[in-house]
Design an enzyme around this catalytic site. Structure first.
Site, short mmCIF file in Angstrom:
data_model
loop_
_atom_site.label_atom_id
_atom_site.label_comp_id
_atom_site.label_asym_id
_atom_site.label_seq_id
_atom_site.Cartn_x
_atom_site.Cartn_y
_atom_site.Cartn_z
N CYS A 2 0.89 -1.17 0.00
CA CYS A 2 0.00 0.00 0.00
C CYS A 2 0.92 1.20 0.00
O CYS A 2 2.13 1.08 0.20
CB CYS A 2 -0.83 0.06 1.27
SG CYS A 2 -1.91 -1.36 1.50
N ARG A 28 1.53 1.51 -5.97
CA ARG A 28 1.62 0.55 -4.87
C ARG A 28 0.27 -0.11 -4.55
O ARG A 28 0.19 -0.98 -3.69
CB ARG A 28 2.16 1.24 -3.60
CG ARG A 28 3.52 1.87 -3.80
CD ARG A 28 3.99 2.54 -2.53
NE ARG A 28 4.18 1.57 -1.47
CZ ARG A 28 5.27 0.84 -1.29
NH1 ARG A 28 6.30 0.98 -2.11
NH2 ARG A 28 5.35 -0.02 -0.30
N TRP A 75 -3.68 -1.60 -1.30
CA TRP A 75 -3.59 -2.87 -2.02
C TRP A 75 -4.11 -3.90 -1.04
O TRP A 75 -3.45 -4.23 -0.06
CB TRP A 75 -2.13 -3.15 -2.39
CG TRP A 75 -1.93 -4.45 -3.10
CD1 TRP A 75 -1.52 -5.64 -2.55
CD2 TRP A 75 -2.12 -4.71 -4.48
NE1 TRP A 75 -1.45 -6.59 -3.53
CE2 TRP A 75 -1.81 -6.06 -4.71
CE3 TRP A 75 -2.52 -3.91 -5.56
CZ2 TRP A 75 -1.88 -6.64 -5.96
CZ3 TRP A 75 -2.59 -4.51 -6.81
CH2 TRP A 75 -2.27 -5.85 -7.00
N ASN A 101 0.92 0.22 6.01
CA ASN A 101 1.33 -0.66 4.92
C ASN A 101 2.07 -1.83 5.57
O ASN A 101 3.03 -1.61 6.29
CB ASN A 101 2.25 0.10 3.96
CG ASN A 101 3.02 -0.80 3.00
OD1 ASN A 101 4.14 -0.51 2.62
ND2 ASN A 101 2.44 -1.91 2.62
N GLY A 102 1.59 -3.04 5.31
CA GLY A 102 2.25 -4.21 5.89
C GLY A 102 1.22 -5.24 6.30
O GLY A 102 0.05 -5.16 5.90
N GLU A 481 9.79 -21.99 -17.22
CA GLU A 481 9.65 -20.56 -16.87
C GLU A 481 10.84 -19.76 -17.41
O GLU A 481 10.67 -18.65 -17.92
CB GLU A 481 9.52 -20.42 -15.34
CG GLU A 481 9.44 -18.99 -14.82
CD GLU A 481 8.29 -18.16 -15.40
OE1 GLU A 481 7.43 -18.70 -16.10
OE2 GLU A 481 8.29 -16.93 -15.17
N LYS A 485 10.50 -16.58 -20.00
CA LYS A 485 11.02 -15.24 -19.72
C LYS A 485 11.92 -14.76 -20.85
O LYS A 485 11.80 -13.64 -21.33
CB LYS A 485 11.84 -15.23 -18.41
CG LYS A 485 11.10 -15.32 -17.12
CD LYS A 485 10.28 -14.12 -16.74
CE LYS A 485 8.89 -14.23 -17.26
NZ LYS A 485 7.87 -14.75 -16.39
N GLU A 488 9.88 -14.13 -24.13
CA GLU A 488 8.92 -13.02 -24.20
C GLU A 488 9.57 -11.65 -24.12
O GLU A 488 9.03 -10.69 -24.66
CB GLU A 488 7.83 -13.16 -23.13
CG GLU A 488 8.31 -12.96 -21.72
CD GLU A 488 7.17 -13.06 -20.70
OE1 GLU A 488 6.03 -12.77 -21.01
OE2 GLU A 488 7.49 -13.45 -19.55
N HIS A 504 14.24 -37.48 -27.23
CA HIS A 504 13.20 -38.05 -28.10
C HIS A 504 12.82 -37.08 -29.22
O HIS A 504 11.65 -36.93 -29.54
CB HIS A 504 11.98 -38.43 -27.25
CG HIS A 504 12.31 -39.42 -26.18
ND1 HIS A 504 12.48 -40.76 -26.44
CD2 HIS A 504 12.57 -39.25 -24.86
CE1 HIS A 504 12.79 -41.38 -25.32
NE2 HIS A 504 12.87 -40.49 -24.34
N LYS A 604 -0.25 -7.03 -19.70
CA LYS A 604 -0.06 -7.57 -18.35
C LYS A 604 -1.20 -8.52 -17.98
O LYS A 604 -0.99 -9.53 -17.34
CB LYS A 604 0.03 -6.41 -17.35
CG LYS A 604 0.33 -6.83 -15.93
CD LYS A 604 1.76 -7.29 -15.79
CE LYS A 604 2.05 -7.94 -14.45
NZ LYS A 604 3.15 -8.90 -14.55
#
Ligand code: F6R
Length: 609
Positions: A2, A28, A75, A101-102, A481, A485, A488, A504, A604
């Site tokens: 946040c 944030r 957030w 925030n936390g 992954e 990365k 992309e 194979h 996104k």
């Protein structure tokens, strides 16, 4: 994540400045916004759910009296993104006002203790315990100053926090405190500010004072004083001059969001370790009862699911089926029924294919569980139970910190399920729990020690036409992954396979100098992967191995190696092993002159099927 902001001005009114500063912290989080000021000994407050501009249109956030105030852009973590959960939060009498925030880990215990003492709570947030705790401290000992009451309250709080607190009892000050969540002061010789991040006040000053963990700050019109928590020892700290532009400051000095987010992973992983046990318990109870479990997601989130299928099988002896969300209907649609359970994983919680799969499962009366980074997203609304992955907003298009957060939560879930099913010994459980706590530090170490080496590797191989990524067992997911990365953001066609499968067919592509990245944790697959490395080497491949420190066997075989700390349990290995691959993709993109934050053709959140 946040954003918090506070200010004490010599002249003018605080609210418009708080409003514009919160706009600069909106990256944030933007689930809700709120501002509180003090004027003539009274609190004035406006808050609501929604983005700052939307709320401002309705409430006029600038129109609050007073030279002193605090604000928050949220957030959501604890409690849905609703007005009632918006910050600031107050005590029973509305005299103590807090933004935070936390995550307060022990809020449930504190909340029931305070409720038993007669405190009334209005929100579902963890934050609301703080104003009530301060109120209770002052009730029990009316001689305490606000600062002392805050200090005493902080001694009861476990978890992460950046607080800013105002009160009508001492209307000329803001008390702030920090542990793990960022907090910085701004001063300009006239006014004082506190904020989650420098961009919040960069328009009015470039003089900043960084606040460290376990520090409390008293802000008054005359300046600031910093004290250590819990002993109150005074700390002298002079301001530094920040020569950032506003845009640089939003990225905290990093050139791109992607690298900022890679560097945030130690913190975001620590956040995942604070997830309330009862959510893990609830989700694992559903998984335990399920007849069959489908792990459904797209892209990077699918790779987390793939890794999770190994975690659930290895630890909890639960077979699960990872399925691409876009294929779910065709592949499993007809077989899903009332006894099926879907665990959907999505950073955004809005991916159309994932929502489509979940909707199909719901129509067939299956149980829908989910993991998402966005509380209040469509996925949270359609799930029976969900867990927030606590990574904070991810702005770079390529998922990085949200992936490792998903993996951490999934590993905790697998562990919980293993305990529930009696499939794990006390020793194994203790070891895994200890290792989970170490992972954030390992990731910190990897970024600090390996990035330069990875830059060199990126330089050397950036012109390659194709890359291979290979792993065995759970490292297959890491290899997938790493491939995604690189492909992309650096636009290098890349191929990933379980290393055993490479023989194979794919091996026919290998020519002299062809880069092959091997993911090589020291687990049961280690011996076999050495065989696969030999096969590739024999055909002229250049081996880039990600290995554990001290793995001399593979280091001797590899053309390049990147090291991660040793002794990582198999089920946790995708977290540290993914980080070098994120860095490799990032630096390769830079080598090619590309902007890693904005890869072409991608968005996104993919909200079309
Ligand atoms: C890759 C990436 C995408 C997403 C995918 C799913 O770096 O970010 O592959 O993982 O679009 O998105 P979420 O997790 O929001 O459902």
């Amino acid at each position: 994540m946040c954003g918090i902001f506070g200010c004490i001005l010599k002249e003018g009114s605080a609210a418009p400045l708080i409003h514009s500063s919160l706009k600069r912290l909106e990256y944030r989080g933007y689930d809700s916004v709120g501002i509180a000021t003090i004027s003539s000994g009274k609190i004035h407050m406006k808050k609501d759910q929604g983005k700052i501009d939307e709320v401002h249109k309705i409430l006029d956030l600038d129109n609050l009296p007073g030279k002193i105030g605090i604000g928050h852009t949220r957030w959501a973590t604890h409690g849905a993104p609703l007005k009632i959960n918006s910050h600031p939060h107050t005590d029973c009498r509305g005299e103590i006002v807090v933004v935070h925030n936390g995550i307060i880990e022990n809020f449930m215990e504190l909340k029931s203790e305070l409720q038993n003492l007669g405190h009334t709570f209005v929100s579902k947030t963890d934050t609301e315990v703080m104003p009530h705790l301060i109120e209770e401290m002052l009730k029990q000992n009316p001689k305490l100053t606000l600062e002392q009451a805050v200090m005493e309250s902080l001694k009861r709080i476990d978890g992460s926090y950046a607080f800013a607190i105002i009160s009508t009892r001492e209307p000329d000050k803001i008390i702030c405190a920090r542990n793990e969540s960022p907090l910085v002061l701004g001063i300009n010789g006239k006014d004082v500010f506190c904020a989650s991040d420098i961009p919040a006040f960069l328009e009015v000053t470039n003089k900043a004072v960084m606040i460290n963990n376990y520090e409390l700050v008293i802000l008054t019109a005359d300046g600031y004083s910093i004290k250590k928590i819990p002993d109150g020892r005074i700390i002298e700290r002079a301001p530094i001059v920040v020569d950032w532009t506003a845009e640089m400051a939003e990225k905290r000095g990093y050139p791109h969001f992607m690298i900022k987010e890679i560097n945030e992973q130690p913190q975001t992983l620590r956040n995942t370790l604070r997830i309330q046990d009862h959510y893990l318990d609830l989700l694992s109870t559903f998984l335990d009862r399920a007849n069959e479990v489908f792990l459904v997601a797209c892209g990077t989130s699918y790779h987390a699911c793939l890794a999770a299928s190994y975690m659930f099988s290895k630890l909890a002896f639960l077979p699960t089926f990872p399925v691409y969300a876009s294929e779910f209907l065709e592949q499993c649609g007809k077989s899903v029924n009332i006894d099926s359970t879907i665990l959907a994983v999505s950073q955004s919680g809005e991916t159309a294919d994932t929502i489509g799969a979940v909707t199909c499962a719901q129509q067939r009366a299956a149980t829908v569980l989910s993991l998402t980074n966005v509380i209040g997203s469509t996925l949270t609304r359609v799930s029976r139970v969900y867990i927030g992955t606590q990574a904070g907003p991810e702005i770079g298009v390529a998922a990085t910190k949200t992936f490792t957060s998903q993996l951490s939560v999934l590993a905790q879930l697998a562990l919980k399920l293993a305990i529930k099913r009696g499939k794990i010994s006390q020793d194994e459980m203790d070891l895994l729990e200890e290792q989970l706590q170490n992972i954030p530090e390992y990731v910190e170490h990897i970024v600090a020690t390996q990035e330069e080496k990875i830059k060199e590797i990126a330089k050397k191989y950036a012109k390659s036409k194709v890359f291979f990524f290979l792993g065995r067992g759970i490292s297959t997911a890491t290899a997938f992954e790493g491939r995604l990365k690189l492909m992309e953001i650096a636009y290098i066609p890349s191929i990933a396979f379980p290393a055993g499968e490479s023989k194979h067919g794919p091996i026919s592509l290998i020519e002299e100098g062809f880069p092959v990245v091997f993911v090589c944790p020291q687990d049961d697959t280690h011996k076999t992967i050495i065989g696969n490395i030999m096969e590739m080497k024999a055909r002229g491949a250049h081996i880039i191995a990600v290995v554990e420190e001290g793995d001399e066997n593979i280091k001797a075989l590899a053309d390049e190696y990147i090291e991660v700390p040793k002794g990582i349990p198999t089920i946790l290995s995708p977290i540290p092993f993914a980080v070098p691959l994120q860095l490799l993709a990032y630096h390769t993109a830079l080598e090619k002159g590309l902007n890693p934050d904005m890869p072409r053709n991608l968005a996104k959140s993919v909200t079309v099927k």
